[in-house]
Write an enzyme that holds these catalytic residues in place. Sequence first.
Site, PDB file in Angstrom:
ATOM      1  N   ASN A   1       0.874  -1.177   0.000  1.00  0.00           N
ATOM      2  CA  ASN A   1       0.000   0.000   0.000  1.00  0.00           C
ATOM      3  C   ASN A   1       0.907   1.221   0.000  1.00  0.00           C
ATOM      4  O   ASN A   1       1.484   1.569   1.026  1.00  0.00           O
ATOM      5  CB  ASN A   1      -0.908  -0.021   1.237  1.00  0.00           C
ATOM      6  CG  ASN A   1      -1.798   1.213   1.309  1.00  0.00           C
ATOM      7  OD1 ASN A   1      -1.833   2.024   0.367  1.00  0.00           O
ATOM      8  ND2 ASN A   1      -2.502   1.366   2.411  1.00  0.00           N
ATOM      9  N   TRP A   2       1.028   1.830  -1.182  1.00  0.00           N
ATOM     10  CA  TRP A   2       1.933   2.989  -1.280  1.00  0.00           C
ATOM     11  C   TRP A   2       1.367   4.221  -0.577  1.00  0.00           C
ATOM     12  O   TRP A   2       2.080   5.183  -0.344  1.00  0.00           O
ATOM     13  CB  TRP A   2       2.188   3.332  -2.757  1.00  0.00           C
ATOM     14  CG  TRP A   2       3.038   2.344  -3.490  1.00  0.00           C
ATOM     15  CD1 TRP A   2       3.511   1.145  -3.031  1.00  0.00           C
ATOM     16  CD2 TRP A   2       3.529   2.481  -4.836  1.00  0.00           C
ATOM     17  NE1 TRP A   2       4.260   0.528  -4.007  1.00  0.00           N
ATOM     18  CE2 TRP A   2       4.290   1.326  -5.127  1.00  0.00           C
ATOM     19  CE3 TRP A   2       3.411   3.455  -5.826  1.00  0.00           C
ATOM     20  CZ2 TRP A   2       4.915   1.123  -6.355  1.00  0.00           C
ATOM     21  CZ3 TRP A   2       4.028   3.260  -7.054  1.00  0.00           C
ATOM     22  CH2 TRP A   2       4.783   2.102  -7.309  1.00  0.00           C
ATOM     23  N   LYS A   3       0.070   4.192  -0.288  1.00  0.00           N
ATOM     24  CA  LYS A   3      -0.596   5.376   0.307  1.00  0.00           C
ATOM     25  C   LYS A   3      -0.328   6.587  -0.592  1.00  0.00           C
ATOM     26  O   LYS A   3      -0.250   6.427  -1.804  1.00  0.00           O
ATOM     27  CB  LYS A   3      -0.143   5.574   1.763  1.00  0.00           C
ATOM     28  CG  LYS A   3      -0.307   4.288   2.583  1.00  0.00           C
ATOM     29  CD  LYS A   3      -0.142   4.477   4.058  1.00  0.00           C
ATOM     30  CE  LYS A   3      -0.313   3.135   4.769  1.00  0.00           C
ATOM     31  NZ  LYS A   3      -0.266   3.235   6.223  1.00  0.00           N
TER      32      LYS A   3
ATOM     33  N   HIS B   1      -9.638   1.272   4.574  1.00  0.00           N
ATOM     34  CA  HIS B   1      -8.380   1.429   5.310  1.00  0.00           C
ATOM     35  C   HIS B   1      -8.635   2.355   6.500  1.00  0.00           C
ATOM     36  O   HIS B   1      -9.419   3.298   6.399  1.00  0.00           O
ATOM     37  CB  HIS B   1      -7.293   2.000   4.391  1.00  0.00           C
ATOM     38  CG  HIS B   1      -5.945   1.934   5.016  1.00  0.00           C
ATOM     39  ND1 HIS B   1      -5.527   2.843   5.968  1.00  0.00           N
ATOM     40  CD2 HIS B   1      -4.940   1.039   4.873  1.00  0.00           C
ATOM     41  CE1 HIS B   1      -4.307   2.502   6.369  1.00  0.00           C
ATOM     42  NE2 HIS B   1      -3.930   1.421   5.735  1.00  0.00           N
TER      43      HIS B   1
ATOM     44  N   GLU C   1      -7.041   4.720   7.663  1.00  0.00           N
ATOM     45  CA  GLU C   1      -6.809   6.148   7.391  1.00  0.00           C
ATOM     46  C   GLU C   1      -8.032   6.767   6.719  1.00  0.00           C
ATOM     47  O   GLU C   1      -8.363   7.929   6.951  1.00  0.00           O
ATOM     48  CB  GLU C   1      -5.543   6.305   6.523  1.00  0.00           C
ATOM     49  CG  GLU C   1      -4.287   6.034   7.354  1.00  0.00           C
ATOM     50  CD  GLU C   1      -3.139   5.401   6.595  1.00  0.00           C
ATOM     51  OE1 GLU C   1      -3.127   5.451   5.349  1.00  0.00           O
ATOM     52  OE2 GLU C   1      -2.245   4.844   7.258  1.00  0.00           O
TER      53      GLU C   1
ATOM     54  N   GLU D   1      -5.675  -4.865  10.266  1.00  0.00           N
ATOM     55  CA  GLU D   1      -4.600  -3.911  10.548  1.00  0.00           C
ATOM     56  C   GLU D   1      -4.898  -3.178  11.859  1.00  0.00           C
ATOM     57  O   GLU D   1      -5.694  -2.239  11.868  1.00  0.00           O
ATOM     58  CB  GLU D   1      -4.495  -2.876   9.422  1.00  0.00           C
ATOM     59  CG  GLU D   1      -4.211  -3.460   8.056  1.00  0.00           C
ATOM     60  CD  GLU D   1      -3.639  -2.411   7.119  1.00  0.00           C
ATOM     61  OE1 GLU D   1      -2.486  -2.605   6.690  1.00  0.00           O
ATOM     62  OE2 GLU D   1      -4.305  -1.414   6.841  1.00  0.00           O
TER      63      GLU D   1
ATOM     64  N   GLY E   1       2.421   2.186  10.916  1.00  0.00           N
ATOM     65  CA  GLY E   1       3.385   3.278  10.828  1.00  0.00           C
ATOM     66  C   GLY E   1       4.073   3.602  12.143  1.00  0.00           C
ATOM     67  O   GLY E   1       4.734   4.625  12.273  1.00  0.00           O
TER      68      GLY E   1
ATOM     69  N   SER F   1       3.294  -2.317  10.364  1.00  0.00           N
ATOM     70  CA  SER F   1       4.740  -2.418  10.562  1.00  0.00           C
ATOM     71  C   SER F   1       5.322  -3.769  10.143  1.00  0.00           C
ATOM     72  O   SER F   1       6.248  -4.276  10.779  1.00  0.00           O
ATOM     73  CB  SER F   1       5.116  -2.078  12.007  1.00  0.00           C
ATOM     74  OG  SER F   1       4.698  -0.754  12.328  1.00  0.00           O
TER      75      SER F   1
ATOM     76  N   GLY G   1       2.713  -0.991   4.346  1.00  0.00           N
ATOM     77  CA  GLY G   1       2.850   0.420   4.012  1.00  0.00           C
ATOM     78  C   GLY G   1       4.309   0.795   3.816  1.00  0.00           C
ATOM     79  O   GLY G   1       4.905   0.551   2.762  1.00  0.00           O
ATOM     80  N   GLY G   2       4.916   1.354   4.848  1.00  0.00           N
ATOM     81  CA  GLY G   2       6.277   1.896   4.766  1.00  0.00           C
ATOM     82  C   GLY G   2       7.290   0.996   4.065  1.00  0.00           C
ATOM     83  O   GLY G   2       8.009   1.445   3.161  1.00  0.00           O
TER      84      GLY G   2
END
Length: 253
Positions: free
Chosen positions: A9-11, A97, A99, A169, A175, A215, A236-237
Amino acid sequence: MRKKIAAANWKMNCTLQQGEQLLDGILGANIELKAHQQAIFAVPFPYLTMATAKLNGRKGYSIAAQNVYNKKSGAYTGEVSAEMLQSIQVPYCLVGHSERREYFSESNQMLAEKIDLLLANGITPIFCCGEPLSIREAGTQNSFVAKQLEESLFHLSAEVVATIVIAYEPIWAIGTGKTATADQAQEIHAYLRSVLAGKYGQAVADQIPVLYGGSVKGSNAKELFSCPDVDGGLVGGASLNAEEFATIISSLP
Ligand code: 13P
């Protein structure tokens, strides 16, 4: 065998050029996927066609959108419909998601509408659920995530629900560098599967991949993915680093 999935997930990250470079790096690792394994890239809308072209039909590699609007079409400036995604052959789409739930006030009901529109257009939803820290600290995470499933998914037939993907998640792990332990992940994934089994029967529940997100890194992916009810990760990251994400793909059982 249930599908095992490493989903990036590049966000809201990367320019087009950085995105191209990132995909080149990951694809350059030449990781061959087995029939039950998949690597999925949820990239920003403007890069969906670029990413499709880069993947070039490589076996097991797919793209995903990160969001879709909960209306069919019309005067909704700036939004993207399921039909639009379908018209550019997007096979997967993230839904709900945390977010989006937090910053865009997406409700379980709204997510149910998004899921219906995606399915009507032949797109597989990757339904995200997970609890905030306050709920985890209160020990009520099971009922919290069960309600998310009930309100967004339980209107679907068994036949249809068997085709979707779920990503658990925990918000406190997103994150933050604070990953759920393999035991914590396994415990709640098994619980989620039991909720699905309670509604749809064990055979259907056993078909649905449940990914863990929060993470995930190259260094912890193997341990998390080896849990019997963890069917891969939503990352993500660490998905923004070619070497890290290649390691995560390689960690799929
Ligand atoms: P991180 O991997 O950066 O914790 O993000 C997880 C996530 O939100 C993936 O959707």
